[in-house]
Every structure is written in C-alpha cells, then in structure tokens.
Scaffold this active site. Structure first.
Site, PDB file in Angstrom:
ATOM      1  N   VAL A 133      -3.025   6.823  -5.449  1.00 53.37           N
ATOM      2  CA  VAL A 133      -2.678   7.699  -4.206  1.00 53.37           C
ATOM      3  C   VAL A 133      -2.575   7.175  -3.201  1.00 53.37           C
ATOM      4  CG1 VAL A 133      -3.071   9.995  -3.334  1.00 53.37           C
ATOM      5  CG2 VAL A 133      -3.870   9.525  -5.691  1.00 53.37           C
ATOM      6  N   PRO A 134      -1.268   6.780  -2.765  1.00 55.86           N
ATOM      7  CA  PRO A 134      -1.160   5.658  -1.710  1.00 55.86           C
ATOM      8  C   PRO A 134      -1.365   6.032  -0.067  1.00 55.86           C
ATOM      9  CG  PRO A 134       0.947   6.451  -2.279  1.00 55.86           C
ATOM     10  CD  PRO A 134      -0.298   7.132  -3.192  1.00 55.86           C
ATOM     11  N   CYS A 135      -2.646   6.141   0.109  1.00 59.92           N
ATOM     12  CA  CYS A 135      -2.752   6.617   1.553  1.00 59.92           C
ATOM     13  C   CYS A 135      -2.646   5.485   2.442  1.00 59.92           C
ATOM     14  CB  CYS A 135      -4.346   7.018   1.725  1.00 59.92           C
ATOM     15  SG  CYS A 135      -5.386   5.932   1.005  1.00 59.92           S
ATOM     16  N   HIS A 136      -2.719   4.189   1.861  1.00 57.35           N
ATOM     17  CA  HIS A 136      -2.101   3.084   2.711  1.00 57.35           C
ATOM     18  C   HIS A 136      -0.706   3.088   3.192  1.00 57.35           C
ATOM     19  CE1 HIS A 136      -0.778   1.866  -1.498  1.00 57.35           C
ATOM     20  NE2 HIS A 136       0.223   1.144  -0.839  1.00 57.35           N
TER      21      HIS A 136
END
Length: 167
Positions: A133-136
């Site tokens: 879950v690409p919070c980056h």
C-alpha cells in the site's frame, strides 16, 4: 481492529531497504513493518513466527520481484484494519501508479475531503502495509519527501528504485 484473540503469523525478510517484518492472518497480509518500527504505530497481538505460512511466502516472493524491478503490482490478499477514513485513504494510495507520486492534497481530493491534508497525512502514517500500500509515493506539496514510518532515506530508496525501472 484485529481481534486480540486472533492468531497472527510473522517472519522477517531482508530487503534493499532493511529488514522487514511480514505479518499475516490465516488468509491475508496484515502488516509490513520496518526494522526500527515504532511499536506504538501498529499494535498487533498474538504473533507466532512462521517461515512456511503461504501468505508470508507469497508476500516474500512478490516483494523480491518488486525489488528486482520485475513487479509493479501486488497480488496479495490484504486485511487493512483501521477507521473508515483510514481505509478510504489506503484504498486511494493503491491507485497511485508505480513510479509516480501524489501530494497529500491530491489524496485528500481523491477521498472527497479536499481540506483534510493533515488527516490524510495521519492516515498515511498509520498505513500498516508499507510498500504494497504505497504510502511512500505520497510527497509534500512542494515535491519534498516528508513523513515516512521507515524513514525518509527508505522513502527515497523506494522512489528511486521505482523510477529506475519505469519506462
């Protein structure tokens, strides 16, 4: 949140961004935690180490492919536990394309709460399944790298990795 009586399973893997702790229920991935994780950020109970757990093995394989630039999309069952707003933000994060970034304001607009940038930031910070879950991929309005549970250096590495494999 997770039922404190529910059994969760974990294993560690080495990665280009450090040691990661993968956590799963019987049927889905629950968390990917950082080596120097703040224990208060994501609270999990009843963890049992499991090297051969099918969800953990699948996650390990797909993360290895991701780090080699051979995977841009993950195909793993996720169990995202949070408030309705947090889950809405985490769903929006999953729409950010590989190798691209969005601002907190753009995510706030995606979830229909244009002025809720700080709330989006707080939800982003509570994302239990980093990388997948690409919070980056969420950055500050001025294009700056801000706020990341794994550390700004890890965020920078993940974004650099994705941009090096993007056509």
């Amino acid at each position: 949140m997770w039922n404190i009586m529910e059994q969760l399973f974990y294993r560690y893997i080495d990665s280009p961004v450090g040691k990661l702790k993968l956590v799963a229920s019987d049927t889905a991935l629950v968390a990917i935690l950082w080596e120097n994780e703040n224990p208060k950020r994501i609270q999990l109970a009843n963890l049992t180490q499991a090297f051969q757990h099918p969800v953990l093995l699948q996650t390990k394989l797909q993360l290895e492919e991701y780090f080699l630039g051979k995977r841009q999309y993950f195909e793993i069952s996720l169990d995202l536990q949070g408030t309705p707003f947090q889950r809405q933000v985490w769903t929006a994060l999953q729409t950010i394309p590989y190798g691209k970034t969005c601002s907190y304001k753009q995510i706030a607009q995606m979830v229909g709460r244009e002025k809720a940038m700080r709330a989006v930031g707080a939800a982003n910070g509570k994302n239990p399944i980093s990388i997948i879950v690409p919070c980056h991929r969420v950055i500050g309005a001025a294009g700056t790298l801000v706020g990341f549970a794994g550390g700004i250096d890890k965020k920078q590495k993940l974004l650099a990795l994705e941009s090096s494999f993007t056509i």
